[in-house]
Design an enzyme around this catalytic site. Structure first.
Site, mmCIF file in Angstrom:
data_model
loop_
_atom_site.group_PDB
_atom_site.id
_atom_site.type_symbol
_atom_site.label_atom_id
_atom_site.label_comp_id
_atom_site.label_asym_id
_atom_site.label_seq_id
_atom_site.Cartn_x
_atom_site.Cartn_y
_atom_site.Cartn_z
ATOM 1 N N ASP A 81 -6.143 11.001 13.323
ATOM 2 C CA ASP A 81 -5.970 10.017 14.396
ATOM 3 C C ASP A 81 -6.912 10.329 15.565
ATOM 4 O OD1 ASP A 81 -4.912 7.856 15.696
ATOM 5 O OD2 ASP A 81 -3.047 8.837 16.272
ATOM 6 N N ASN B 63 -2.298 -0.823 9.052
ATOM 7 C CA ASN B 63 -3.622 -0.957 9.676
ATOM 8 C C ASN B 63 -4.261 -2.337 9.495
ATOM 9 O OD1 ASN B 63 -4.579 2.529 9.113
ATOM 10 N ND2 ASN B 63 -3.749 1.569 10.949
HETATM 11 C C1 FPP Z 1 -6.945 6.511 13.206
HETATM 12 O O1 FPP Z 1 -7.667 6.546 14.419
HETATM 13 C C2 FPP Z 1 -7.877 6.457 12.114
HETATM 14 C C3 FPP Z 1 -7.920 5.488 11.164
HETATM 15 C C4 FPP Z 1 -7.015 4.347 11.089
HETATM 16 C C5 FPP Z 1 -8.953 5.520 10.132
HETATM 17 C C6 FPP Z 1 -9.188 6.849 9.505
HETATM 18 C C7 FPP Z 1 -10.496 6.790 8.892
HETATM 19 C C8 FPP Z 1 -11.414 7.745 8.951
HETATM 20 C C9 FPP Z 1 -11.254 9.098 9.503
HETATM 21 C C10 FPP Z 1 -12.736 7.384 8.432
HETATM 22 C C11 FPP Z 1 -13.180 7.880 7.175
HETATM 23 C C12 FPP Z 1 -12.261 8.194 6.091
HETATM 24 C C13 FPP Z 1 -12.734 8.369 4.857
HETATM 25 C C14 FPP Z 1 -11.836 8.758 3.764
HETATM 26 C C15 FPP Z 1 -14.130 8.183 4.568
HETATM 27 P P1 FPP Z 1 -7.455 5.358 15.444
HETATM 28 O O2 FPP Z 1 -8.475 4.335 15.158
HETATM 29 O O3 FPP Z 1 -6.046 4.875 15.375
HETATM 30 O O4 FPP Z 1 -7.733 6.061 16.797
HETATM 31 P P2 FPP Z 1 -7.046 5.723 18.193
HETATM 32 O O5 FPP Z 1 -5.591 6.077 18.059
HETATM 33 O O6 FPP Z 1 -7.772 6.611 19.151
HETATM 34 O O7 FPP Z 1 -7.272 4.274 18.463
#
Ligand code: FPP
Length: 243
Positions: free
Chosen positions: A21, A69
């Site tokens: 996250d 998501n």
């Molecule tokens: C949460 O951060 C992250 C995600 C929903 C996506 C996770 C994906 C990756 C780490 C990219 C790559 C993965 C692979 C397997 C290639 P957020 O967007 O919710 O962050 P925030 O809480 O700061 O908004």
């Protein structure tokens, strides 16, 4: 079983699961779009997978995209799906050569055909690897997984393949997406949020948790080593009293 290397923290976790996250906040802090953070997050996935053998981590499970998501903007969802396709295409050879066996968990029905094809190919091409088992949760939700598992279990009961009297704690996990994996020993969530957000609900019943402030794109192999070392000092009792 592969011997645990000398470099691994003593008593460290065999199965680590991570809620990655903080990509969005990391990007926003730099005045960049959220997808910039997801791309940086994907690079951290590579570092962490590479660090697993020397830390004695045999199983790594990462939460890449949840069933919730889809509520994000169309631009972000499309960008993430394109990132997953690129990640698989670009990393496939390195994963195969480094002995990583890749599996995907989650509901594939809502994912686009091209992505599912790449996922199937990567699973197949790494199927004989055994150094590290990388499981990527994509369109995954713990409740959805339990619901899908229960549906299949109910179908077996209806077809007479399973008796309701034989359903116990050992039965349901055999229907879960994770049926071939051990339960996670340690679940890590980055970015300062202390929630499990529908991740591995059944499997993490006795897992240890680490909620850390680091945003996922800043996470490092050194931090993972620190968490593994700290895990080695914990007393896991699984509900029992100390001997
Ligand atoms: C949460 O951060 C992250 C995600 C929903 C996506 C996770 C994906 C990756 C780490 C990219 C790559 C993965 C692979 C397997 C290639 P957020 O967007 O919710 O962050 P925030 O809480 O700061 O908004």
């Amino acid at each position: 079983m592969t011997a645990v290397p000398d470099t691994a923290p003593p008593g460290g976790p065999r199965h680590v699961a991570i809620i990655m996250d903080g990509n969005g906040r990391w990007a926003q802090a730099r005045g960049r779009p959220r997808l910039f953070g997801h791309h940086a997050g994907a690079r951290r996935v590579r570092d962490v997978v590479e660090a697993c053998p020397e830390l004695g981590i045999k199983y790594l499970t990462i939460f890449a995209f949840s069933t919730e998501n889809w509520k994000r903007t169309q631009v972000e969802v499309a960008g993430l799906m394109s990132l997953f396709r690129r990640y698989i295409t670009r990393e496939a050879r390195a994963l195969k050569e480094r002995g990583v066996r890749v599996r995907f968990i989650g509901d594939r029905l809502r994912l686009d055909e091209k992505l599912v094809m790449l996922m199937d190919q990567l699973e197949e091409m790494t199927a004989s690897n055994d150094l590290v088992h990388l499981t990527i949760a994509l369109n995954y939700g713990g409740r959805d997984e339990v619901a899908r598992a229960t549906r299949r279990l109910a179908q077996d009961v209806a077809a007479g393949r399973l008796s309701p009297d034989d359903v116990d704690e050992e039965t349901l996990p055999r229907y879960l997406d994770t049926h071939v994996l051990p339960d996670p020993d340690l679940v890590i969530r980055t970015s300062g949020e202390a929630r499990i957000s529908n991740f591995l609900l059944w499997q993490s019943a006795y897992s240890e948790y680490e909620f850390i402030d680091t945003l996922w794109p800043d996470f490092s192999a050194q931090e993972l080593r620190r968490l593994c070392t700290s895990y080695g000092t914990r007393d896991r009792r699984f509900g029992a009293v100390p001997a």
